[in-house]
Design an enzyme around this catalytic site. Structure first.
Site, short mmCIF file in Angstrom:
data_model
loop_
_atom_site.label_atom_id
_atom_site.label_comp_id
_atom_site.label_asym_id
_atom_site.label_seq_id
_atom_site.Cartn_x
_atom_site.Cartn_y
_atom_site.Cartn_z
N HIS A 209 0.82 -1.21 0.00
CA HIS A 209 0.00 0.00 0.00
C HIS A 209 0.85 1.27 0.00
O HIS A 209 0.41 2.32 -0.45
CB HIS A 209 -1.03 -0.05 1.13
CG HIS A 209 -2.15 -0.99 0.81
ND1 HIS A 209 -2.15 -2.29 1.22
CD2 HIS A 209 -3.25 -0.84 0.03
CE1 HIS A 209 -3.23 -2.90 0.73
NE2 HIS A 209 -3.92 -2.03 0.02
N GLU A 450 -10.65 -11.13 -5.45
CA GLU A 450 -9.27 -11.09 -4.97
C GLU A 450 -8.94 -12.29 -4.09
O GLU A 450 -7.79 -12.50 -3.72
CB GLU A 450 -8.97 -9.76 -4.25
CG GLU A 450 -9.94 -9.38 -3.18
CD GLU A 450 -9.71 -7.97 -2.61
OE1 GLU A 450 -8.65 -7.37 -2.88
OE2 GLU A 450 -10.59 -7.49 -1.88
N ASP A 474 -4.17 -8.42 -4.35
CA ASP A 474 -4.38 -9.49 -3.39
C ASP A 474 -4.52 -10.84 -4.09
O ASP A 474 -4.04 -11.86 -3.58
CB ASP A 474 -5.64 -9.21 -2.55
CG ASP A 474 -5.34 -8.28 -1.40
OD1 ASP A 474 -4.31 -8.50 -0.73
OD2 ASP A 474 -6.10 -7.33 -1.18
N CYS A 521 -8.90 -3.59 -11.09
CA CYS A 521 -8.56 -2.35 -10.38
C CYS A 521 -7.28 -2.50 -9.58
O CYS A 521 -6.87 -1.59 -8.89
CB CYS A 521 -9.71 -1.89 -9.48
SG CYS A 521 -10.04 -3.03 -8.13
C1 PEP Z 1 -6.31 -5.33 -4.92
O1 PEP Z 1 -6.18 -6.15 -4.01
O2 PEP Z 1 -5.89 -5.54 -6.09
C2 PEP Z 1 -6.95 -4.03 -4.68
C3 PEP Z 1 -7.26 -3.23 -5.67
O3 PEP Z 1 -7.19 -3.67 -3.40
P1 PEP Z 1 -6.07 -3.20 -2.35
O4 PEP Z 1 -4.80 -2.98 -3.12
O5 PEP Z 1 -6.56 -1.99 -1.68
O6 PEP Z 1 -5.98 -4.38 -1.43
MG MG Z 2 -7.22 -5.93 -2.16
#
Ligand code: PEP
Ligand code: MG
Length: 584
Positions: A209, A450, A474, A521
């Site tokens: 993140h 995910e 994920d 995404c």
């Molecule tokens: C993902 O897991 O690809 C996602 C878009 O969510 P995050 O990165 O916030 O876990």
């Molecule tokens: Mg995620």
């Protein structure tokens, strides 16, 4: 650690070079700001020249008050208090009066334009490091006293009004580059205001993140640098190459010149991409590709529009909840969601319900899970905390009247959870109806794909939900059993692994069969080197940070979608990793 030392080398000119993973492209040249964990948690901004002296006064007032508090504590000690207590408090008083701590902290405010909190933690960190290197055990332990004293002053500073800055950019315009062991996502948000030129961390992976937030700021970042932080000093000149992951310390004038040139060329290339903003996002064979934006904060909706996004494909609502001591109430959330819906002027806005857990922790929440990534996170956390979930759902439903809302639920792994979420939404609707509050009638509900379980048995989800959004960050972590934030195993985190590609293909195919829109995404969607691969897998909906949108669009408008589909279909059943070269 062997791995770590291999990431560092010196060149014949004795310039120190480190190699990590470039996670946000671009170049930066600037001075190192070496940060410890405590230094990351305070606000960071640069004060304008004309308020520097006011900031010094604010610091001194807080230090004086802290000294008075400790003096009062020392004189009011009960008779039976341990006798070390009085001498300990005496040390604290001495530290708070220490001209070195005060004078050098003020020097950081005056010379580098740091705000008082940032200057104090920086100076404190330096002193702590000096103490911890001392041979004498008594003196070594004094490092802890410095930390305690600084925490007391920080508390007092946070009670006072920090100076607000209108003239932020006028102060100290030499670019600064953060060097840290790791930066938590919440701390990353706190670093936004200081406008750093790059982020360098010893830990982390491309979809951690930290990397995601750096990407949203369009600031070059390199992670997984091993023990780099311990090798660099505050003020060292650094060159950061966000493409290759190379970092150079105190480079020669010649190398500096070469990178200034590269930096200028990159800036020029970015500027020329702007002409693509209003071009239709269509492949050479006429397939329309929907491009949306990922945001972490409401104010980023503006960047999404400016980049030509057709909607918001992912609003990570958890960032409203992080880095603060109280949770946002319904009213605050309502205003944040409404602001995004209004800013997007009727274009669809996908707001993801709270995805807390794993590396995104709430302040004050201790994680006790043995493996937080597999624990009570995201929808599991929301269903286990119905009051918190109802507050968010009510805020979302109220905001739905102000635009086109889609609700996206993270970490869904079973139909049972979908049913529970629907139930929670209808409860929220009923409670609003009872208060006479109307909500939009066409709110779509979707799930993040995910967790491998839903991707493998995708049909019932594709059949019953309004849309699906593949969270590759994920999904890859769970398919490959590789922690997305762990630099030690980052080379095993592979978006081109056949297992990953088959799961993505299967999800997209199910969407086509059930006429359910499927988007990606995760960070794969914003990586222009993977755009042709995703087109070849049949993807027609991408969501990424606004800064990546035009790079991806350039790939789309020069690609032949059907030819790519044939090539990727032919490669999907092979055992080996897909070679991107076959797609060109
Ligand atoms: C993902 O897991 O690809 C996602 C878009 O969510 P995050 O990165 O916030 O876990
Ligand atoms: Mg995620």
């Amino acid at each position: 650690m062997q791995e770590a030392t291999q990431r560092i080398c010196t060149t014949p000119s004795a310039m120190l070079c480190a190699q990590g993973q470039g996670v946000v492209r671009g170049y930066a040249i600037g001075r190192a700001v070496v940060m410890g964990a405590a230094a990351l948690e305070v606000p960071h901004y640069r004060v304008a020249v004309e308020v520097v002296e006011q900031e010094c006064v604010r610091l001194c007032a807080a230090m004086d008050k802290a000294r008075d508090e400790v003096t009062a504590l020392a004189s009011g000690l009960p008779l039976d208090a341990p006798k070390e207590m009085a001498s300990l408090l005496g040390v604290h008083v001495l530290l708070l009066d220490d001209p070195q701590l005060r004078a050098q902290t003020m020097a950081l405010i005056r010379e580098r334009f740091y705000n008082a909190e940032w200057a104090l933690t920086t100076q404190g960190q330096l002193l702590q490091e000096q103490f911890s290197a001392m041979e004498d055990e008594y003196l070594r332990e004094r490092g802890a006293d410095i930390r305690q004293v600084i925490e007391r002053v920080l508390l007092l500073l946070s009670g006072g009004q920090p100076l607000t800055l209108n003239a932020l950019d006028q102060a100290g315009d030499e670019p600064l580059i953060v060097v840290a062991r790791d930066i938590a996502p919440a701390d990353m948000m706190g670093l936004r205001e200081a406008k750093f030129a790059a982020f360098l961390t010893d830990l982390g992976g491309p979809t951690s993140h930290t990397a995601i937030v750096a990407r949203s700021m369009a600031v070059p970042a390199v992670v997984g640098l091993g023990n780099f932080r311990s090798l660099v000093r505050d003020g060292d000149m650094l060159i950061v190459d966000g493409f290759t992951g190379a970092v150079m310390v105190n480079p020669s004038a010649l190398v500096l010149e070469e990178y200034r040139q590269k930096q200028a060329e990159f800036a020029q290339a970015r500027a020329s991409l702007a002409s693509l903003r209003d071009a239709p996002s269509v492949t050479l064979d006429g397939i329309a590709v929907h491009l949306e934006a990922n945001i972490e904060l409401p104010e980023e909706a503006e960047h999404a529009l400016a980049a030509g996004a057709q909607g918001i494909g992912l609003f990570r609502s958890e960032f409203l909840f992080m880095g603060r001591s109280t949770l946002p109430d319904e009213e605050e959330q309502f205003h944040a969601y409404k602001a995004v819906l209004e800013a997007m002027q009727g274009k669809p806005v996908t707001i993801r319900t709270l995805d807390i857990g794993a590396d995104k922790v709430l302040d004050g929440e201790q994680t006790v899970a043995t493996n937080p990534a597999l624990g009570l996170r995201a929808v599991r956390y929301c269903l286990a905390n119905p009051d918190l979930f109802q507050t968010q759902l009510r805020a979302l439903l109220r905001a739905s009247a102000h635009g086109t809302l889609r609700i996206l639920v993270p970490m869904i792994s079973s139909i049972k959870e979908v049913i529970a979420v629907r139930q929670a939404i209808s409860e929220a609707k009923q409670s609003l109806a009872a208060q006479g509050i109307t909500v939009a009638s066409n709110i779509q509900l979707g799930a993040m794909v995910e967790v491998p379980a839903i991707a493998i048995a995708i049909e019932p989800f594709a059949e019953t939900l309004d849309f699906l959004s593949i969270g590759t960050n994920d999904l890859i972590q769970y398919i490959m059993a590789v922690d997305r934030g762990d630099s030690e195993v980052a080379d095993l985190y592979d978006p081109q692994h056949p297992a990953v590609l088959r799961v993505i293909a299967q999800t997209i195919n199910a969407g086509e069969r059930f006429n359910t829109p499927v988007s990606v995404c995760g960070e794969m969607a914003g990586d222009p080197t993977l755009t042709r691969l995703l087109l070849g897998l049949g993807l027609t909906r991408f969501s990424m940070h606004a800064a990546q949108l035009l790079d991806v669009k350039r790939e789309i408008v020069t690609a032949h979608s059907n030819a790519l589909r044939t090539k990727v279909a032919g490669a999907l059943n092979r055992a080996e990793r897909l070679d991107l070269a076959i797609l060109h």
